[in-house]
Design a protein around this motif. Structure first.
Motif, PDB file in Angstrom:
ATOM      1  N   LEU A   1     -11.631   0.596   5.011  1.00  0.00           N
ATOM      2  CA  LEU A   1     -10.774   0.611   3.824  1.00  0.00           C
ATOM      3  C   LEU A   1     -10.417  -0.841   3.460  1.00  0.00           C
ATOM      4  CD1 LEU A   1      -7.946   3.278   3.516  1.00  0.00           C
ATOM      5  CD2 LEU A   1      -7.968   1.200   2.162  1.00  0.00           C
ATOM      6  N   ASP A   2     -11.442  -1.631   3.141  1.00  0.00           N
ATOM      7  CA  ASP A   2     -11.253  -3.060   2.902  1.00  0.00           C
ATOM      8  C   ASP A   2     -11.261  -3.366   1.407  1.00  0.00           C
ATOM      9  OD1 ASP A   2     -13.871  -2.364   2.625  1.00  0.00           O
ATOM     10  OD2 ASP A   2     -14.676  -4.083   3.717  1.00  0.00           O
TER      11      ASP A   2
ATOM     12  N   SER B   1      -2.642   7.510   9.053  1.00  0.00           N
ATOM     13  CA  SER B   1      -3.617   6.452   9.339  1.00  0.00           C
ATOM     14  C   SER B   1      -4.032   6.433  10.807  1.00  0.00           C
ATOM     15  CB  SER B   1      -3.027   5.093   8.956  1.00  0.00           C
ATOM     16  OG  SER B   1      -2.564   5.074   7.631  1.00  0.00           O
TER      17      SER B   1
ATOM     18  N   GLU C   1      -2.915  -4.639   3.897  1.00  0.00           N
ATOM     19  CA  GLU C   1      -2.338  -3.420   4.475  1.00  0.00           C
ATOM     20  C   GLU C   1      -3.204  -2.235   4.075  1.00  0.00           C
ATOM     21  OE1 GLU C   1       0.036  -1.332   6.851  1.00  0.00           O
ATOM     22  OE2 GLU C   1       0.496  -3.435   6.410  1.00  0.00           O
ATOM     23  N   ARG C   2      -3.504  -1.354   5.055  1.00  0.00           N
ATOM     24  CA  ARG C   2      -4.362  -0.202   4.793  1.00  0.00           C
ATOM     25  C   ARG C   2      -3.639   1.061   5.255  1.00  0.00           C
ATOM     26  NH1 ARG C   2      -9.967  -2.547   7.510  1.00  0.00           N
ATOM     27  NH2 ARG C   2      -9.974  -4.570   6.427  1.00  0.00           N
ATOM     28  N   ARG C   3      -3.645   2.079   4.416  1.00  0.00           N
ATOM     29  CA  ARG C   3      -2.957   3.323   4.773  1.00  0.00           C
ATOM     30  C   ARG C   3      -3.742   4.526   4.267  1.00  0.00           C
ATOM     31  NH1 ARG C   3       2.703   2.456   6.078  1.00  0.00           N
ATOM     32  NH2 ARG C   3       3.346   0.311   5.584  1.00  0.00           N
TER      33      ARG C   3
ATOM     34  N   ALA D   1       0.828  -1.214   0.000  1.00  0.00           N
ATOM     35  CA  ALA D   1       0.000   0.000   0.000  1.00  0.00           C
ATOM     36  C   ALA D   1       0.862   1.264   0.000  1.00  0.00           C
ATOM     37  CB  ALA D   1      -0.953   0.001   1.203  1.00  0.00           C
TER      38      ALA D   1
ATOM     39  N   LEU E   1     -10.040   3.963   8.292  1.00  0.00           N
ATOM     40  CA  LEU E   1      -9.194   2.803   7.996  1.00  0.00           C
ATOM     41  C   LEU E   1      -9.973   1.488   8.149  1.00  0.00           C
ATOM     42  CD1 LEU E   1      -6.265   3.440   7.221  1.00  0.00           C
ATOM     43  CD2 LEU E   1      -5.552   2.384   9.350  1.00  0.00           C
TER      44      LEU E   1
ATOM     45  N   THR F   1      -5.365   3.959   0.439  1.00  0.00           N
ATOM     46  CA  THR F   1      -4.856   2.848  -0.357  1.00  0.00           C
ATOM     47  C   THR F   1      -4.820   1.562   0.450  1.00  0.00           C
ATOM     48  OG1 THR F   1      -3.002   2.141  -1.774  1.00  0.00           O
ATOM     49  CG2 THR F   1      -2.439   3.378   0.203  1.00  0.00           C
ATOM     50  N   GLY F   2      -5.137   0.455  -0.206  1.00  0.00           N
ATOM     51  CA  GLY F   2      -5.104  -0.854   0.417  1.00  0.00           C
ATOM     52  C   GLY F   2      -4.437  -1.854  -0.510  1.00  0.00           C
TER      53      GLY F   2
ATOM     54  N   ASP G   1      -8.515  -3.453  -2.323  1.00  0.00           N
ATOM     55  CA  ASP G   1      -7.205  -3.355  -2.946  1.00  0.00           C
ATOM     56  C   ASP G   1      -7.297  -2.302  -4.042  1.00  0.00           C
ATOM     57  OD1 ASP G   1      -6.269  -5.307  -1.305  1.00  0.00           O
ATOM     58  OD2 ASP G   1      -5.465  -6.580  -2.895  1.00  0.00           O
TER      59      ASP G   1
END
Length: 528
Positions: free
Chosen positions: A261-262, A251, A239-241, A196, A258, A234-235, A264
């Protein structure tokens, strides 16, 4: 340490951007690893030194200097680190420890051992190095170098695009030896190690209205410019940021966003908060959530955050940035259908036939959190930086008021000997002044010198580095202040908070009695 001290001093007294870039390039070329990497981390805000806090520094100087003498000196100098540097008398032989070794000693000492280490270092360093040490330890370099500028200098040093460095940045760590090895041609480009990653943003150029006649309205899409902060959500691979527009990872301050934020992919949008009615709240409410490492449930409940999406840069493994905006927009609309609308909604496009119709929309936006318009060519790819032509921002004209100078504070760096930070106020119904904002730019060097003389000649009270200035209906200095908007504020006596205030003009010709009233500002506030 001496080279780092010299760099900070030169940066502080070099106002030009190109001059700062040259100084940084030369430093990276002349200083070996790991010191140059530690310096880079200090300049980008990625260096964490624990234990050296202002209270500890005050306690240290109290061991050597009379308390009253230090208070008087601090009042005159106006900067804690600079005052300690000037008043400290070293004991013992001077030395020149390396920057990396110095930072290592500070971090190894921890909170309990830090006072002894700082004392030893202050005794071993000369005046410029002591100043660099204290600025480094407290995290307040104040040399006019942003993280973006430091990365640009790094790119110039290596002859690469800054976007390549920004995309790698979050997978790297100080002292960046593998990064310098690549930039010097001694190794391959580092592999992006972080999931991410940040993708450098595309920015708009301010619109000159005279240019509109040469532009075809049919070639552009238009949307509102919302008064929040530009972010990238972004994911990737779990990983989520959430990044700011400059690539800072924010984050931790927005776990509510966050959590949803599931996906990609990478969204480009505006971070906003919702009000009690579920609509978009003012920037002042968003400020309650900013600059926090963590946030509590109560605050998240009062000011729930969400992202208003402008663009889709990545969908799964596919990079969409080379596609035209019209196609990315269509994919964005489809992408958002699978997300929580309370956390991710769509920035609407505006219907218009010509520029006159769009100008009318700009003049009367439907929401007080709108600060203007964005124009985007339908055929534009997403290009990092600020290319001229594809995107324009057409902001509303700033608000202007006349306010009275009330307090002045010493500046920092090259302005440390001038009173350059100004608090200004307006009149209440009972003819008293109430502060409504602070400004520290918008005037020339010559104007600064004149204001500084006025402050010194008309001081009525002193509060450390701050002076209260004579401000009466018949005598004082009126500042014409420009700002982008107003918010309600329970933290300020006036009940209002300004967005981006700056000095627009000095009104030496205008008596303070003719400055604006608080009622004028209250009438500008958005409805509750």
């Amino acid at each position: 340490m001496r080279r780092f001290a010299e760099l900070l001093e030169r940066l502080a007294f070099t106002p030009q951007r190109l001059g700062k870039l040259r100084l940084l390039r030369d430093y990276f070329a002349a200083v070996p690893d790991p010191d140059r990497g530690v310096a880079l981390a200090a300049l980008t805000g990625d260096l964490d030194i624990r234990g050296a806090k202002p209270a500890m520094l005050r306690a240290l100087v109290a061991e050597r200097v009379d308390e009253e003498l230090f208070a008087l000196s601090y009042d005159y100098v106006g900067d804690l680190a600079e005052t300690i540097v000037l008043i400290w008398e070293p004991q013992g032989a001077l030395a020149d420890p390396g920057l990396s070794a110095t930072v290592g000693r500070l971090n190894a000492a921890g909170r309990t051992g830090a006072p002894a280490v700082v004392r030893d270092l202050l005794d071993a360093l000369d005046t410029p190095q002591r100043y660099a040490l204290l600025k480094l330890a407290t995290g307040g370099l104040r040399v006019g170098v942003s993280a973006r500028l430091a990365k640009q200098a790094l790119a110039d040093f290596g002859g690469v695009e800054v976007t390549g460095i920004e995309e790698l940045w979050h997978g790297l760590a100080p002292p960046y030896t593998e990064l310098f090895a690549w930039l010097e041609g001694r190794a391959e480009k580092p592999v992006q190690a972080a999931l991410a990653p940040f993708r450098p943003v595309m920015l708009a150029t301010p619109l000159d209205e005279a240019e509109l006649a040469a532009l075809d309205p049919a070639a552009f899409a238009a949307e509102w410019k919302w008064d929040g902060i530009r972010v990238q959500a972004t994911g990737e691979g779990g990983e989520r940021r959430l990044y700011s527009r400059t690539g800072d990872d924010i984050s931790g301050a927005f776990p509510d966003v966050l959590a949803q934020l599931d996906f990609d992919g990478t969204l480009d949008g505006e971070l906003l908060v919702r009000g009690a009615d579920g609509g978009t709240a003012a920037f002042g409410d968003l400020q309650q959530r900013l600059n926090r490492k963590t946030v509590g449930k109560a605050l998240m409940g009062r000011h729930p955050a969400f992202v208003r999406a402008y663009d889709l840069l990545q969908a799964g493994a596919k990079d969409l940035r080379p596609l035209p905006f019209a196609e990315r927009r269509a994919r964005l609309e489809e992408f958002l259908t699978g997300l929580d609308p309370e956390r991710f909604d769509l920035s609407p496009l505006l219907a218009f036939d010509d520029w006159d119709a769009l100008a009318k929309l700009r003049a009367e936006p439907p929401h007080p959190v709108i600060e203007g318009l964005m124009l985007k060519r339908l055929d534009s790819a997403y290009v990092p930086g600020r290319p001229k032509g594809p995107w324009f921002k057409w902001k509303r004209d700033p608000f202007l008021i006349d306010a009275v100078l009330m307090y002045a504070q010493r500046g920092h760096g090259k302005r440390s000997s001038f009173y350059s930070d100004y608090t200004f106020g307006v009149w209440t119904e009972d003819e008293t002044l109430v502060p409504v904002g602070k400004a520290y730019f918008g005037f020339t060097d010559e104007e600064l010198k004149r204001i500084d003389r006025f402050v010194r000649d008309n001081t009525v009270e002193r509060f450390g580095p701050v002076r209260s200035v004579r401000a009466e209906p018949a005598f004082g200095l009126v500042l014409e202040v420009a700002f982008e908007g107003l918010n309600r504020s329970g933290r300020h006596k006036s009940g209002v908070a300004m967005r981006f205030p700056r000095v627009h003009r000095l009104r030496w010709d205008k008596p303070p009695a003719e400055a604006d009233r608080l009622l004028t500002l209250q009438a500008m506030l958005p409805p509750e």
